[in-house]
Design a protein around this motif. Structure first.
Motif, PDB file in Angstrom:
ATOM      1  N   LEU A   1      -0.978   4.753 -13.001  1.00 51.86           N
ATOM      2  CA  LEU A   1      -0.387   4.673 -11.532  1.00 51.86           C
ATOM      3  C   LEU A   1       0.878   4.639 -11.506  1.00 51.86           C
TER       4      LEU A   1
ATOM      5  N   LEU B   1      -6.172  -0.980  -1.754  1.00 51.53           N
ATOM      6  CA  LEU B   1      -6.776   0.402  -2.062  1.00 51.53           C
ATOM      7  C   LEU B   1      -8.066   0.233  -2.905  1.00 51.53           C
TER       8      LEU B   1
ATOM      9  N   THR C   1       1.381  -1.787   2.312  1.00 51.60           N
ATOM     10  CA  THR C   1       0.752  -1.675   0.806  1.00 51.60           C
ATOM     11  C   THR C   1       1.173  -0.141   0.288  1.00 51.60           C
ATOM     12  N   GLN C   2       1.941  -0.356  -0.596  1.00 53.93           N
ATOM     13  CA  GLN C   2       2.534   0.981  -1.167  1.00 53.93           C
ATOM     14  C   GLN C   2       1.285   1.783  -1.872  1.00 53.93           C
ATOM     15  N   ILE C   3       1.203   2.987  -1.996  1.00 50.61           N
ATOM     16  CA  ILE C   3       0.360   3.906  -2.587  1.00 50.61           C
ATOM     17  C   ILE C   3       0.756   4.669  -3.764  1.00 50.61           C
ATOM     18  N   PRO C   4       0.548   3.924  -4.942  1.00 54.20           N
ATOM     19  CA  PRO C   4       0.995   4.795  -6.179  1.00 54.20           C
ATOM     20  C   PRO C   4       0.383   6.352  -6.362  1.00 54.20           C
ATOM     21  N   LEU C   5       1.304   6.967  -6.699  1.00 52.05           N
ATOM     22  CA  LEU C   5       0.822   8.665  -6.734  1.00 52.05           C
ATOM     23  C   LEU C   5       0.906   9.113  -5.666  1.00 52.05           C
ATOM     24  N   ALA C   6       1.181   8.764  -4.718  1.00 52.40           N
ATOM     25  CA  ALA C   6       1.123   9.376  -3.417  1.00 52.40           C
ATOM     26  C   ALA C   6       2.641   9.943  -3.255  1.00 52.40           C
TER      27      ALA C   6
ATOM     28  N   ILE D   1       5.170   9.276   1.828  1.00 53.78           N
ATOM     29  CA  ILE D   1       4.017   8.508   2.279  1.00 53.78           C
ATOM     30  C   ILE D   1       4.500   6.844   1.760  1.00 53.78           C
TER      31      ILE D   1
ATOM     32  N   THR E   1      -1.087   5.047   8.467  1.00 51.70           N
ATOM     33  CA  THR E   1      -0.277   5.480   7.158  1.00 51.70           C
ATOM     34  C   THR E   1       1.039   5.689   7.658  1.00 51.70           C
TER      35      THR E   1
ATOM     36  N   PRO F   1       3.804  -5.756   7.508  1.00 52.79           N
ATOM     37  CA  PRO F   1       3.703  -5.638   5.800  1.00 52.79           C
ATOM     38  C   PRO F   1       3.123  -4.455   5.534  1.00 52.79           C
TER      39      PRO F   1
ATOM     40  N   GLN G   1      -6.999  -1.438  12.109  1.00 52.48           N
ATOM     41  CA  GLN G   1      -7.094  -0.048  11.952  1.00 52.48           C
ATOM     42  C   GLN G   1      -5.947   0.347  10.763  1.00 52.48           C
ATOM     43  N   VAL G   2      -6.487   1.221   9.975  1.00 53.64           N
ATOM     44  CA  VAL G   2      -5.281   1.652   9.079  1.00 53.64           C
ATOM     45  C   VAL G   2      -4.475   2.523   9.447  1.00 53.64           C
TER      46      VAL G   2
ATOM     47  N   THR H   1      -4.140  12.388  -3.797  1.00 50.54           N
ATOM     48  CA  THR H   1      -3.906  11.565  -5.107  1.00 50.54           C
ATOM     49  C   THR H   1      -5.326  11.853  -5.751  1.00 50.54           C
TER      50      THR H   1
ATOM     51  N   PHE I   1      -9.401  -4.078   4.078  1.00 48.41           N
ATOM     52  CA  PHE I   1      -8.435  -5.307   4.271  1.00 48.41           C
ATOM     53  C   PHE I   1      -8.884  -6.186   2.980  1.00 48.41           C
TER      54      PHE I   1
ATOM     55  N   VAL J   1      -3.392  -4.417   3.849  1.00 47.33           N
ATOM     56  CA  VAL J   1      -4.352  -3.146   3.316  1.00 47.33           C
ATOM     57  C   VAL J   1      -4.488  -3.076   1.648  1.00 47.33           C
TER      58      VAL J   1
ATOM     59  N   LYS K   1     -12.403   1.919   4.548  1.00 45.72           N
ATOM     60  CA  LYS K   1     -11.523   2.784   5.801  1.00 45.72           C
ATOM     61  C   LYS K   1     -11.343   3.740   5.195  1.00 45.72           C
TER      62      LYS K   1
ATOM     63  N   ILE L   1       4.691   6.859   7.400  1.00 46.75           N
ATOM     64  CA  ILE L   1       5.396   7.992   6.840  1.00 46.75           C
ATOM     65  C   ILE L   1       6.880   7.789   7.253  1.00 46.75           C
TER      66      ILE L   1
ATOM     67  N   LEU M   1       0.326   1.780   3.579  1.00 43.27           N
ATOM     68  CA  LEU M   1      -0.823   1.653   4.557  1.00 43.27           C
ATOM     69  C   LEU M   1      -0.418   0.371   5.209  1.00 43.27           C
ATOM     70  N   ILE M   2      -0.790   0.324   6.648  1.00 40.88           N
ATOM     71  CA  ILE M   2      -0.334  -0.643   7.369  1.00 40.88           C
ATOM     72  C   ILE M   2      -1.620  -1.169   8.264  1.00 40.88           C
ATOM     73  N   ASN M   3      -1.931  -2.520   8.303  1.00 34.87           N
ATOM     74  CA  ASN M   3      -3.095  -3.018   9.096  1.00 34.87           C
ATOM     75  C   ASN M   3      -2.548  -3.132  10.646  1.00 34.87           C
TER      76      ASN M   3
ATOM     77  N   TYR N   1      -8.049   7.181  -5.407  1.00 34.81           N
ATOM     78  CA  TYR N   1      -8.370   6.220  -4.455  1.00 34.81           C
ATOM     79  C   TYR N   1      -9.650   6.541  -3.453  1.00 34.81           C
TER      80      TYR N   1
END
Lengths: 872, 159
Positions: free
Chosen positions: A603, A679, B48-53, B57, B69, B46, B66-67, A663, A671, A677, A654, B71, B60-62, A666
């Motif tokens: 990653l 993954l 959550t970062q997404i590796p490889l995106a 991007i 994305t 808060p 609801q999730v 990617t 949650f 959130v 979700k 940007i 992700l946010i709560n 995932y």
């Protein structure tokens, strides 16, 4: 005010006046229509009778006055309220109006309020009648649609088994029911047609044999009935022309029929018409699927919130242990949990239908096609009682008809060909539906000619759609998969049945849209089989997950894939991790080598590769435990190195935005306990991204080869060279590690060369010397040539807790066998045989054999003693 | 019998010739999005970062179960200045997905009239221009209008 679906028809010879009245009618909330003369008006009345609420007519019109027009309408529409507009209303007119059933007179000039009030008042009763009629009509349509679904398979059964009265009686009863109910439509032509249909059935019941011609006529009539009801359900009012089909039914019934007497007795014995396989439908209502889907989504959201509440309550419970209110809250929540679970299950059930609703349409398709192409076909269907989600049923419905047609048209040979190749003349198409874990599996197979991959290769080359080298290197399976590509058709002749190269790509599209898969297997001369695998959709997908940490980030790993957790101490890392050429790391796990992936490195969360350090056994740089998840991916097992492993959690899946989905690693988001959130990792995606899919493919190829070979090679082979000519190989399973040692590390223990390895003596075996000899006499190996290379390369094997090093010149590649091990040649001792690897004849070395020879001379001593002995 | 569910889209504020825009700042410039495309504006959350995106991007946010994305408009627009501050979320619903556009600061909701409208000037950096539908000249700074549909299209076509 919501617009009324009903129409007010206005008839006046002055267009200007008409437009004003129309405007007023629309204002009152009705639909309006107009005609400038009574003849046009009659045509409109005929066409829109079911929606016509009232007629407003001018009195003074050229051709016919209002009363004369009223007389005309009484024949077709006596009940529709009729209002007369006139600038001058006399007493005589009013009296005559009573006779003619005129609902009201309105004065010209017209007042808006007066018009609205009159329409409302005079049409009140009739509006109710219309609504009632519409409801009855809708009920008829929905009921008869269910009934005719049942008729078709029965008609087909009747053809196959004309002497069985139970099919006939069932059809008769169903048609009779539809006919009886059709009265509510007030469409005499439909009732008359159904009557003729019933007539032919009666004739058959009374002894007229159900010949194929008669059944064909019944089926065609049935098609007309089906389209009639379908167009009624779409609200089309046009008149139906049944003349052609009536004639057909009549002529089929008038044919001379020799078997009438005998059959007649049987039909009589068939008993009352209400005996039959079908039972009365349970009462129910029609609910639009859209509403169900919305319901399902809402239920899913409740579950998500329920899980979050659950976490909060657990947290409170921990903070306030023993608090009675909190306990009560927990109890209530559990109760809600149960009910919610049940509700989830029910909602999913609600959206399901039996696969038979899809399957039942196929016999007809096969029958018609089989006659058209003159290929006798036997269609076997199994698993029609499996219940599937409507979305799956729809996808299957679209796909299967096309695929079955393909089977009959391309798959099955004509009977002459079948006969000459020793097959039964009647081809068989087998359709099976079953539920497996979380998927619906549908297999469609035929016993036809199969697909020749080489023919596909030629077709592909001719089309020029792909580079020639790529086509040349395609495997059999890859070639077969080409039939799902757009514009690809193998049919030699394009018929109106199939062969235009549209279809299979659409089939694949409709399957992949639901995240399903389609596979094909085909063997020349034996047949072709398609497997559709469709995941069962869920309102909420809960993935039981293991939470892992890697480089400070948390990820969820689906538990389904986790086989085992392995934690290796630095010492164990040296014995259990190996580095292959190209820095690929392998984990020794239950006698196999598993490819390893480092999550953090994959990653891009760390720069260095901790795995390499760990595997190289360099204690100075690496002295931490390593946590490895042994995971089961679709095509094989592998190890995933993570930082640490936390607890398990039910992760509510979700979906991810497409821009994150690309990617490929995932599966979704969820949650976490702290509300952030998280993954969820896609295990098969990691395999692809980590580049170990190739490893699995090779492994699978080897396994397949193994299954075929009598003296099957086990797993993959490691090739190497020695100082003597030729290429050699050993089973990869026999290899524990690769190492390089300085020449100075080689010690002499009597006649034996050895290396101190992991605090024990490891005998060093010079394969070049051993294999050159007529018989390997390992007891007196010659010393490695003095002044040789400064380092020696070895691969290490492990036997009974002891290590053995085999000196080689170069380590080559890992390869799977392309042929069986040939044991027919005279071969030197210590080898198993010859094999082709990458086109090169390669000698396979018998490691266990060599070690068996070797074993007796190694003293059975505890490791401590061995150390002392080695240093001697 | 087909039964269609009609979703009530709610009353539209459609004063002829004017439109309302949610405005926000990215790297000192004022941008606007049609209020009808914006679901809400939320304080920093808060993420959550997404590796490889892709770099734009951000994570992700709560958003209340609801999730969404997130940007990063800085990255999307190819702007080099990166702010260390926490960023505001301009939440849009595009094609059924929740997307949060990360902005430095939130401005007012502005009612802008068609007379102030001009097509996207050719001088604007193509990296930003591809998401714009026009500009409005107001008394203060120029408002660059971002079309969230264009952003959504970009996001779902990038591989």
């Amino acid at each position: 005010m919501a617009p009324s679906p009903y129409i007010v028809l206005c008839v006046d010879d002055e267009p200007e006046f008409l437009s004003i009245v129309e405007e007023l009618i629309k204002e009152a909330g009705y639909l309006s229509m107009s005609a400038t003369n009574p003849m046009d008006a009659l045509a409109l009345i005929d066409e829109h009778k079911d929606q016509l609420l009232c007629i407003i007519s001018d009195y003074e019109m050229p051709g016919a006055n209002g009363f004369e027009f009223r007389k005309m309408t009484t024949k077709v529409a006596q009940d529709i309220p009729f209002i007369i507009l006139s600038g001058y209303i006399t007493r005589e007119m009013a009296l005559k109006g009573l006779d003619l059933g005129i609902a009201a007179f309105l004065n010209k000039p017209l007042e808006a309020k007066q018009l609205h009030d009159t329409i409302r008042e005079k049409t009140k009763n009739y509006a109710e009648t219309l609504t009632e009629k519409a409801a009855l009509g809708a009920m008829f349509i929905s009921e008869s649609q269910e009934l005719i679904e049942e008729i078709e398979p029965l008609l087909l059964a009747l053809e196959g088994d004309p002497d069985n009265p139970s099919h006939l009686n069932s059809v008769f009863r169903l048609v009779h029911t539809v006919k009886g109910a059709s009265g509510v439509l007030e469409r005499p032509e439909i009732t008359a047609f159904l009557h003729a249909f019933e007539d032919l059935l009666t004739r058959i019941k009374n002894g007229f044999k159900a010949t194929p011609q008669a059944v064909t006529a019944l089926l065609q009539a049935f098609d007309v009935l089906k389209t009639t009801i379908a167009s009624l359900s779409q609200g089309k009012k046009a008149a139906f022309d049944f003349t052609a089909v009536l004639k057909l039914l009549k002529s089929a019934g008038n044919e001379t029929n020799p078997a009438s007497d005998a059959a007649g007795d049987k039909a009589e014995a068939g008993g009352a018409p209400n005996s039959g396989p079908t039972v009365a439908k349970a009462s129910g209502i029609l609910v639009p699927t859209l509403m169900l889907e919305e319901f399902m989504q809402l239920a899913g959201e409740i579950t998500v919130i329920r899980n979050m509440v659950n976490k909060q309550v657990r947290a409170i419970e921990q903070r306030m242990p023993g608090d009675s209110d909190v306990n009560q809250l927990g109890v209530l929540l559990d109760e809600m949990h149960k009910i919610n679970g049940t509700m989830q299950g029910r909602i999913v059930e609600l959206k399901k239908v039996q696969v038979s609703t899809v399957f039942n349409k196929l016999p007809r398709t096969v029958r018609d096609l089989s006659r058209q192409l003159n290929k006798p076909v036997n269609l076997e269907m199994n698993g029609g009682d499996v219940r599937v989600d409507t979305t799956i049923a729809l996808a299957l419905n679209n796909s299967l008809i096309h695929m079955v047609r393909n089977c009959v048209d391309h798959g099955l040979e004509i009977s002459e060909v079948r006969k000459s190749s020793g097959k039964a003349q009647t081809g068989t198409i087998r359709l099976i539906c079953r539920e497996e874990k979380d998927s619906i599996i549908v297999t469609l197979s035929d016993d036809g000619g199969g697909i020749d991959p080489e023919r596909l290769r030629r077709k592909l080359s001719e089309s020029g759609r792909l580079p020639a080298e790529q086509i040349a290197s395609m495997s059999r399976q890859e070639l077969l998969m080409q039939i799902f590509e757009p514009g690809f058709s193998t049919a030699a002749v394009v018929t109106d049945v199939s062969g235009r190269g549209v279809g299979m790509d659409m089939v694949r599209d409709s399957i992949t849209k639901l995240k399903g898969r389609i596979d094909i297997q085909s063997e020349i001369g034996k047949g072709t089989s398609f497997t559709l695998s469709l995941p069962v959709p869920r309102s909420v997908v809960i993935i039981s997950s293991l939470i892992v940490e890697s480089a400070g980030r948390h990820f969820a790993v689906p538990q389904d894939h986790v086989l085992r957790l392995v934690r290796l101490t630095p010492e164990q890392q040296r014995t259990h991790l190996s580095i292959l050429p190209g820095n690929a790391c392998m984990l020794r796990y239950e006698d196999t080598l598993l490819p390893l992936l480092d999550l953090a490195a994959m990653l891009g969360l760390t720069s260095g590769n901790t795995l390499l350090q760990a595997a190289s056994g360099d204690a100075a740089t690496h002295h931490e435990d390593v946590s490895i998840l042994v995971l089961q991916a679709e095509h094989g097992m592998f190890g995933l190195v993570v930082g640490s492993v936390h607890d398990t959690e039910d992760a509510v899946l979700k979906s991810l935005h497409k821009c994150v989905e690309v990617t490929g690693v995932y599966r979704g988001a969820t949650f976490m306990g702290d509300g952030t959130v998280g993954l969820i990792l896609d295990i098969d995606g990691l395999v692809k991204a980590g580049g170990i899919a190739e490893h699995f493919a090779q492994h699978a190829a080897t396994n397949a080869a193994e299954a075929q070979a009598t003296h099957g090679p086990e797993g993959q082979f490691l090739t190497f060279t020695l100082t003597t000519p030729g290429t050699f190989a050993v089973p990869l399973d026999a290899v524990f590690r690769f190492e390089e040692f300085p020449s100075s590390a080689v010690k002499y223990c009597g006649d034996m060369q050895a290396i101190i390895y992991r605090d024990a003596v490891m005998p060093l075996i010079d394969l070049a010397t051993v294999l050159k000899r007529p018989r390997p006499t390992l007891t007196v190996p010659p010393p490695l040539a003095a002044g040789g290379p400064a380092t020696i390369r070895v691969f290490i094997s492990q036997s009974e807790q002891r290590y053995f090093a085999f000196a080689v010149e170069h380590i080559g590649e890992i390869a799977s066998l392309q042929s069986e091990i040939d044991q027919s040649f005279r071969r030197p001792e210590g080898t198993i045989g010859l094999v082709l690897i990458g086109g090169v004849p390669t000698t396979v070395v018998d490691i266990p054999g060599l070690l068996a020879d070797y074993a007796p001379i190694v003293p059975e001593a505890p490791p401590q003693a061995a150390v002392g002995w080695a240093l001697f | 019998m087909s039964l269609a569910l009609v979703k009530d889209t709610g009353p539209k504020v459609d004063v002829p010739g004017t439109a309302q825009f949610s405005t926000f700042f990215v790297a000192g410039r004022l941008y606007g999005i049609d209020v009808r495309q914006v679901q809400e504006v939320v304080k920093p959350l808060p993420m959550t970062q997404i590796p490889l995106a892709q770099p734009y991007i951000r994570g992700l946010i709560n958003l209340r179960g609801q999730v969404a994305t997130a940007i990063g408009l800085h990255q999307l627009f190819g702007l080099t200045q990166s702010t260390s501050r926490e960023l505001m979320n301009v939440i849009c619903r595009c094609d059924g997905n929740l997307v949060s556009l990360l902005a430095d600061d939130i401005g007012d909701v502005m009612e802008l009239s068609a007379s102030q409208y001009e097509p996207v000037p050719a001088t604007i950096d193509p990296m930003i221009r591809r998401f714009m539908s026009g500009v409005y000249k107001v008394s203060g700074p120029l408002v660059s209008i971002i079309d969230s549909d264009k952003v959504a299209r970009f996001l779902s076509t990038q591989n």
